[in-house]
Design a protein around this motif. Structure first.
Motif, short mmCIF file in Angstrom:
data_model
loop_
_atom_site.label_atom_id
_atom_site.label_comp_id
_atom_site.label_asym_id
_atom_site.label_seq_id
_atom_site.Cartn_x
_atom_site.Cartn_y
_atom_site.Cartn_z
N ALA A 70 0.84 -1.21 0.00
CA ALA A 70 0.00 0.00 0.00
C ALA A 70 0.87 1.25 0.00
CB ALA A 70 -0.92 -0.01 1.22
N ALA A 71 1.96 1.22 0.74
CA ALA A 71 2.87 2.37 0.77
C ALA A 71 3.52 2.58 -0.60
CB ALA A 71 3.95 2.15 1.84
N THR A 72 3.87 1.49 -1.26
CA THR A 72 4.44 1.58 -2.61
C THR A 72 3.44 2.18 -3.58
OG1 THR A 72 5.87 -0.34 -2.21
CG2 THR A 72 5.47 0.26 -4.50
N LEU A 73 2.19 1.76 -3.44
CA LEU A 73 1.14 2.29 -4.30
C LEU A 73 0.95 3.79 -4.05
CD1 LEU A 73 -1.16 2.02 -6.31
CD2 LEU A 73 -2.63 1.22 -4.43
N ASP A 74 0.95 4.20 -2.79
CA ASP A 74 0.81 5.63 -2.46
C ASP A 74 1.95 6.44 -3.07
OD1 ASP A 74 -1.50 5.15 -1.08
OD2 ASP A 74 -0.55 5.10 0.90
N ALA A 75 3.17 5.89 -2.99
CA ALA A 75 4.32 6.59 -3.55
C ALA A 75 4.19 6.71 -5.07
CB ALA A 75 5.61 5.85 -3.19
N ALA A 76 3.69 5.66 -5.71
CA ALA A 76 3.51 5.69 -7.16
C ALA A 76 2.46 6.72 -7.56
CB ALA A 76 3.11 4.30 -7.66
#
Length: 334
Positions: A70-76
Protein backbone atom coordinates in the motif's frame (compact mmCIF):
# COMPACT_ATOMS: atom_id res chain seq x y z
CA UNK A 1 -4.59 -48.39 25.13
CA UNK A 2 -7.56 -46.11 24.66
CA UNK A 3 -9.88 -48.46 26.51
CA UNK A 4 -13.68 -48.20 26.45
CA UNK A 5 -13.59 -44.61 25.16
CA UNK A 6 -12.43 -45.71 21.72
CA UNK A 7 -10.84 -43.41 19.20
CA UNK A 8 -10.60 -39.92 20.62
CA UNK A 9 -12.57 -36.98 19.30
CA UNK A 10 -13.87 -33.84 20.94
CA UNK A 11 -16.62 -35.01 23.21
CA UNK A 12 -17.69 -35.65 26.81
CA UNK A 13 -14.71 -36.27 29.04
CA UNK A 14 -16.43 -37.69 32.10
CA UNK A 15 -18.02 -41.12 32.00
CA UNK A 16 -21.70 -41.71 32.68
CA UNK A 17 -22.21 -41.93 36.47
CA UNK A 18 -24.45 -44.94 35.90
CA UNK A 19 -21.39 -46.87 34.78
CA UNK A 20 -19.41 -46.01 37.91
CA UNK A 21 -16.78 -48.67 38.75
CA UNK A 22 -17.82 -51.28 41.27
CA UNK A 23 -14.37 -52.69 42.00
CA UNK A 24 -10.92 -51.29 42.66
CA UNK A 25 -9.69 -52.82 39.41
CA UNK A 26 -12.44 -51.08 37.43
CA UNK A 27 -11.67 -47.79 39.16
CA UNK A 28 -8.00 -48.05 38.23
CA UNK A 29 -8.87 -48.98 34.65
CA UNK A 30 -11.25 -46.01 34.41
CA UNK A 31 -8.47 -43.72 35.60
CA UNK A 32 -6.09 -45.19 33.04
CA UNK A 33 -8.64 -44.75 30.25
CA UNK A 34 -9.44 -41.17 31.22
CA UNK A 35 -5.75 -40.34 31.61
CA UNK A 36 -5.03 -41.73 28.15
CA UNK A 37 -7.84 -39.61 26.73
CA UNK A 38 -6.49 -36.53 28.49
CA UNK A 39 -2.99 -37.17 27.20
CA UNK A 40 -4.31 -37.30 23.64
CA UNK A 41 -6.31 -34.12 24.14
CA UNK A 42 -3.30 -32.44 25.70
CA UNK A 43 -1.17 -33.16 22.64
CA UNK A 44 -3.98 -32.08 20.33
CA UNK A 45 -4.32 -28.78 22.18
CA UNK A 46 -0.55 -28.27 22.04
CA UNK A 47 -0.57 -28.96 18.30
CA UNK A 48 -3.43 -26.52 17.83
CA UNK A 49 -1.47 -23.89 19.76
CA UNK A 50 1.61 -24.49 17.61
CA UNK A 51 -0.55 -24.28 14.49
CA UNK A 52 -2.08 -21.05 15.75
CA UNK A 53 1.35 -19.57 16.43
CA UNK A 54 2.35 -20.40 12.84
CA UNK A 55 -0.86 -18.97 11.41
CA UNK A 56 -0.57 -15.77 13.47
CA UNK A 57 3.02 -15.30 12.31
CA UNK A 58 1.91 -15.82 8.71
CA UNK A 59 -0.94 -13.36 9.21
CA UNK A 60 1.39 -10.75 10.69
CA UNK A 61 3.83 -11.20 7.80
CA UNK A 62 1.01 -10.94 5.25
CA UNK A 63 -0.31 -7.77 6.87
CA UNK A 64 3.19 -6.25 6.75
CA UNK A 65 3.49 -7.12 3.07
CA UNK A 66 0.08 -5.58 2.47
CA UNK A 67 1.11 -2.41 4.31
CA UNK A 68 4.38 -2.22 2.33
CA UNK A 69 2.48 -2.73 -0.94
CA UNK A 70 0.00 0.00 0.00
CA UNK A 71 2.87 2.37 0.77
CA UNK A 72 4.44 1.58 -2.61
CA UNK A 73 1.14 2.29 -4.30
CA UNK A 74 0.81 5.63 -2.46
CA UNK A 75 4.32 6.59 -3.55
CA UNK A 76 3.51 5.69 -7.16
CA UNK A 77 0.36 7.79 -7.07
CA UNK A 78 2.32 10.71 -5.59
CA UNK A 79 4.79 10.49 -8.48
CA UNK A 80 1.90 10.58 -10.94
CA UNK A 81 0.64 13.75 -9.30
CA UNK A 82 4.03 15.40 -9.90
CA UNK A 83 3.62 15.00 -13.65
CA UNK A 84 -0.09 15.81 -13.79
CA UNK A 85 0.36 19.60 -14.47
CA UNK A 86 2.55 18.81 -17.49
CA UNK A 87 -0.04 16.35 -18.78
CA UNK A 88 -2.82 18.87 -18.24
CA UNK A 89 -0.91 21.61 -20.14
CA UNK A 90 -0.07 19.27 -22.98
CA UNK A 91 -3.67 18.16 -23.22
CA UNK A 92 -4.87 21.77 -23.15
CA UNK A 93 -2.42 22.82 -25.88
CA UNK A 94 -3.46 19.95 -28.10
CA UNK A 95 -7.12 20.72 -27.54
CA UNK A 96 -6.77 24.45 -28.37
CA UNK A 97 -4.37 23.91 -31.26
CA UNK A 98 -1.96 26.35 -29.69
CA UNK A 99 1.11 24.18 -29.52
CA UNK A 100 4.11 25.92 -31.13
CA UNK A 101 5.82 24.14 -34.01
CA UNK A 102 8.50 24.88 -36.61
CA UNK A 103 6.03 26.36 -39.07
CA UNK A 104 4.70 28.95 -36.62
CA UNK A 105 8.28 29.77 -35.71
CA UNK A 106 9.03 30.51 -39.33
CA UNK A 107 5.95 32.70 -39.70
CA UNK A 108 6.66 34.85 -36.64
CA UNK A 109 10.41 35.20 -37.10
CA UNK A 110 11.79 38.55 -38.25
CA UNK A 111 15.29 37.30 -39.11
CA UNK A 112 17.26 34.09 -39.71
CA UNK A 113 18.88 34.32 -36.26
CA UNK A 114 15.51 34.80 -34.60
CA UNK A 115 14.23 31.78 -36.53
CA UNK A 116 17.13 29.64 -35.30
CA UNK A 117 16.62 30.79 -31.73
CA UNK A 118 12.88 30.17 -31.91
CA UNK A 119 13.33 26.70 -33.36
CA UNK A 120 15.88 25.83 -30.65
CA UNK A 121 13.40 26.80 -27.96
CA UNK A 122 10.68 24.72 -29.63
CA UNK A 123 12.97 21.70 -29.77
CA UNK A 124 13.89 22.11 -26.09
CA UNK A 125 10.31 22.53 -24.91
CA UNK A 126 9.17 19.59 -27.05
CA UNK A 127 11.95 17.31 -25.83
CA UNK A 128 11.31 18.29 -22.21
CA UNK A 129 7.58 17.69 -22.55
CA UNK A 130 8.13 14.34 -24.27
CA UNK A 131 10.53 13.31 -21.52
CA UNK A 132 8.01 14.23 -18.85
CA UNK A 133 5.29 12.41 -20.74
CA UNK A 134 7.52 9.34 -20.82
CA UNK A 135 8.18 9.61 -17.08
CA UNK A 136 4.47 10.01 -16.50
CA UNK A 137 3.81 6.80 -18.45
CA UNK A 138 6.42 4.94 -16.41
CA UNK A 139 4.90 6.24 -13.18
CA UNK A 140 1.43 5.20 -14.36
CA UNK A 141 2.65 1.70 -15.22
CA UNK A 142 4.38 1.43 -11.85
CA UNK A 143 1.22 2.52 -10.06
CA UNK A 144 -0.84 -0.05 -11.96
CA UNK A 145 1.59 -2.82 -11.01
CA UNK A 146 1.70 -1.62 -7.40
CA UNK A 147 -2.08 -1.63 -7.24
CA UNK A 148 -2.17 -5.27 -8.37
CA UNK A 149 0.45 -6.24 -5.79
CA UNK A 150 -1.36 -4.30 -3.06
CA UNK A 151 -4.68 -5.96 -3.88
CA UNK A 152 -3.08 -9.43 -3.88
CA UNK A 153 -1.27 -8.73 -0.61
CA UNK A 154 -4.45 -7.45 1.03
CA UNK A 155 -6.34 -10.60 -0.05
CA UNK A 156 -3.53 -12.79 1.30
CA UNK A 157 -3.54 -10.93 4.61
CA UNK A 158 -7.30 -11.36 4.90
CA UNK A 159 -7.04 -15.10 4.17
CA UNK A 160 -4.18 -15.54 6.66
CA UNK A 161 -6.17 -13.74 9.34
CA UNK A 162 -9.21 -15.94 8.67
CA UNK A 163 -7.04 -19.07 8.91
CA UNK A 164 -5.68 -17.91 12.27
CA UNK A 165 -9.20 -17.24 13.54
CA UNK A 166 -10.28 -20.74 12.49
CA UNK A 167 -7.35 -22.38 14.29
CA UNK A 168 -7.97 -20.17 17.32
CA UNK A 169 -11.54 -21.47 17.50
CA UNK A 170 -10.30 -25.05 17.20
CA UNK A 171 -7.79 -24.46 19.98
CA UNK A 172 -10.48 -23.11 22.29
CA UNK A 173 -12.59 -26.22 21.66
CA UNK A 174 -9.69 -28.54 22.40
CA UNK A 175 -8.76 -26.66 25.55
CA UNK A 176 -12.34 -26.87 26.78
CA UNK A 177 -12.40 -30.61 26.08
CA UNK A 178 -9.07 -31.03 27.87
CA UNK A 179 -10.33 -29.17 30.93
CA UNK A 180 -13.34 -31.48 31.11
CA UNK A 181 -11.19 -34.56 30.67
CA UNK A 182 -8.76 -33.41 33.36
CA UNK A 183 -11.67 -32.96 35.75
CA UNK A 184 -12.73 -36.53 35.01
CA UNK A 185 -9.23 -37.86 35.70
CA UNK A 186 -8.95 -35.98 38.97
CA UNK A 187 -12.39 -37.24 40.06
CA UNK A 188 -11.45 -40.82 39.18
CA UNK A 189 -8.16 -40.43 41.04
CA UNK A 190 -10.02 -39.32 44.13
CA UNK A 191 -12.00 -42.55 44.12
CA UNK A 192 -8.86 -44.71 44.42
CA UNK A 193 -7.56 -46.02 47.69
CA UNK A 194 -4.08 -45.12 48.86
CA UNK A 195 -2.94 -48.62 47.97
CA UNK A 196 -4.35 -48.37 44.44
CA UNK A 197 -2.69 -44.99 43.94
CA UNK A 198 0.64 -46.39 45.08
CA UNK A 199 0.30 -49.43 42.83
CA UNK A 200 -0.58 -47.23 39.85
CA UNK A 201 2.44 -45.00 40.45
CA UNK A 202 4.77 -48.02 40.58
CA UNK A 203 8.51 -47.83 41.14
CA UNK A 204 10.78 -45.15 39.72
CA UNK A 205 13.18 -47.70 38.22
CA UNK A 206 12.69 -51.32 37.16
CA UNK A 207 14.65 -54.01 39.04
CA UNK A 208 18.29 -54.18 38.01
CA UNK A 209 18.38 -50.81 36.30
CA UNK A 210 22.00 -49.60 36.28
CA UNK A 211 22.21 -45.89 35.60
CA UNK A 212 26.00 -45.70 35.72
CA UNK A 213 26.49 -48.44 33.13
CA UNK A 214 23.84 -46.91 30.92
CA UNK A 215 25.56 -43.53 30.88
CA UNK A 216 29.10 -44.86 30.54
CA UNK A 217 30.96 -43.08 27.74
CA UNK A 218 28.47 -40.24 27.69
CA UNK A 219 29.11 -37.77 24.85
CA UNK A 220 28.25 -34.11 25.63
CA UNK A 221 25.36 -32.85 23.52
CA UNK A 222 24.28 -36.35 22.53
CA UNK A 223 20.99 -38.15 23.12
CA UNK A 224 22.65 -39.99 25.98
CA UNK A 225 23.47 -36.71 27.70
CA UNK A 226 19.83 -35.64 27.25
CA UNK A 227 18.81 -38.95 28.83
CA UNK A 228 21.16 -38.20 31.72
CA UNK A 229 19.47 -34.83 32.19
CA UNK A 230 16.02 -36.43 32.10
CA UNK A 231 17.05 -39.02 34.68
CA UNK A 232 17.51 -36.18 37.17
CA UNK A 233 13.76 -35.54 36.90
CA UNK A 234 12.67 -39.05 37.90
CA UNK A 235 9.96 -38.72 40.54
CA UNK A 236 8.64 -35.37 39.28
CA UNK A 237 4.86 -35.30 38.72
CA UNK A 238 3.02 -35.51 35.42
CA UNK A 239 1.07 -32.31 34.72
CA UNK A 240 -0.80 -31.60 31.48
CA UNK A 241 0.97 -28.95 29.42
CA UNK A 242 3.98 -28.71 31.76
CA UNK A 243 7.53 -28.30 30.45
CA UNK A 244 9.52 -28.31 33.67
CA UNK A 245 11.65 -27.73 35.51
CA UNK A 246 9.91 -29.89 38.14
CA UNK A 247 6.69 -31.08 36.46
CA UNK A 248 6.14 -32.35 32.92
CA UNK A 249 3.92 -33.87 30.31
CA UNK A 250 5.48 -36.43 27.98
CA UNK A 251 6.68 -34.11 25.20
CA UNK A 252 7.52 -31.38 27.69
CA UNK A 253 10.02 -33.73 29.37
CA UNK A 254 11.68 -34.59 26.06
CA UNK A 255 11.89 -30.93 25.06
CA UNK A 256 13.33 -29.97 28.46
CA UNK A 257 15.93 -32.78 28.44
CA UNK A 258 17.31 -31.88 25.04
CA UNK A 259 17.25 -28.19 25.85
CA UNK A 260 19.70 -28.97 28.65
CA UNK A 261 22.20 -30.17 26.05
CA UNK A 262 21.68 -27.26 23.67
CA UNK A 263 19.08 -28.67 21.26
CA UNK A 264 15.97 -26.70 20.38
CA UNK A 265 13.45 -29.54 20.10
CA UNK A 266 9.81 -28.84 19.08
CA UNK A 267 7.08 -28.80 21.72
CA UNK A 268 4.64 -31.57 20.76
CA UNK A 269 5.11 -35.31 20.26
CA UNK A 270 3.87 -35.06 16.66
CA UNK A 271 6.32 -32.26 15.89
CA UNK A 272 9.13 -34.13 17.61
CA UNK A 273 8.43 -37.20 15.46
CA UNK A 274 9.73 -35.23 12.44
CA UNK A 275 12.82 -33.83 14.17
CA UNK A 276 16.23 -35.45 13.85
CA UNK A 277 16.71 -38.64 11.84
CA UNK A 278 14.63 -41.85 11.83
CA UNK A 279 15.85 -44.96 13.64
CA UNK A 280 14.57 -48.53 13.29
CA UNK A 281 13.30 -50.07 16.50
CA UNK A 282 15.95 -52.81 16.25
CA UNK A 283 18.69 -50.15 16.11
CA UNK A 284 17.63 -48.14 19.17
CA UNK A 285 20.36 -46.69 21.35
CA UNK A 286 20.04 -45.00 24.77
CA UNK A 287 19.04 -41.38 24.21
CA UNK A 288 16.95 -42.03 21.09
CA UNK A 289 13.43 -40.61 21.22
CA UNK A 290 10.60 -43.13 20.96
CA UNK A 291 7.00 -42.46 19.91
CA UNK A 292 3.84 -44.40 20.62
CA UNK A 293 0.26 -44.91 19.39
CA UNK A 294 -1.00 -44.38 15.86
CA UNK A 295 -1.62 -40.69 16.52
CA UNK A 296 1.88 -40.23 18.02
CA UNK A 297 0.33 -38.89 21.22
CA UNK A 298 3.02 -40.21 23.57
CA UNK A 299 6.80 -39.89 23.59
CA UNK A 300 9.72 -40.94 25.77
CA UNK A 301 13.50 -41.35 25.72
CA UNK A 302 14.95 -44.82 25.17
CA UNK A 303 16.90 -46.06 28.17
CA UNK A 304 18.24 -49.35 26.79
CA UNK A 305 17.12 -52.97 27.27
CA UNK A 306 13.57 -52.26 26.10
CA UNK A 307 13.09 -49.49 28.67
CA UNK A 308 12.14 -45.85 28.29
CA UNK A 309 12.18 -42.81 30.52
CA UNK A 310 8.92 -40.89 30.25
CA UNK A 311 6.29 -38.74 31.90
CA UNK A 312 3.44 -41.13 31.39
CA UNK A 313 0.19 -39.93 32.91
CA UNK A 314 -1.53 -38.22 35.83
CA UNK A 315 -0.76 -39.93 39.13
CA UNK A 316 2.39 -41.55 37.76
CA UNK A 317 5.65 -39.63 38.23
CA UNK A 318 8.48 -39.44 35.71
CA UNK A 319 10.02 -42.90 35.70
CA UNK A 320 11.91 -45.54 33.76
CA UNK A 321 9.52 -48.24 32.56
CA UNK A 322 9.23 -51.05 29.98
CA UNK A 323 8.23 -50.02 26.47
CA UNK A 324 6.39 -53.25 25.70
CA UNK A 325 3.01 -52.26 27.12
CA UNK A 326 2.72 -49.18 24.87
CA UNK A 327 2.09 -49.51 21.10
CA UNK A 328 5.33 -48.48 19.39
CA UNK A 329 5.08 -46.08 16.45
CA UNK A 330 8.55 -44.85 15.50
CA UNK A 331 11.86 -43.47 16.79
CA UNK A 332 14.18 -40.58 16.01
CA UNK A 333 17.74 -39.70 16.90
CA UNK A 334 18.18 -36.06 17.88
Amino acid sequence: MVGSYGTLGIGPAIADPASAPTTAGEAVQRLIDLSRQSEQLNQQALNAQADLDTKVAASDAAEKRAADAAATLDAAKAEIRQYQPVIDRAASSALLGSRTNRLTSLLVSNSPQQLLDQMSIVDFVGARTNDQLSQFQKATDAASAAETVARTAADAAKAASAAADSVRSDLESKRAALQGSMAGVIAAWGQLSAGDKSALAGSMFPPGFDRDSLLKGLVPGSGTSALAAALTRVGDPYVWGATGPDQFDCSGLVQWAFHQVGKDVPRTSQQQSSYGTPVDEKDLQPGDVVFFYSDISHVGIYAGNGLMLHASTFGVPVQVAPMGSTPFHSARRF
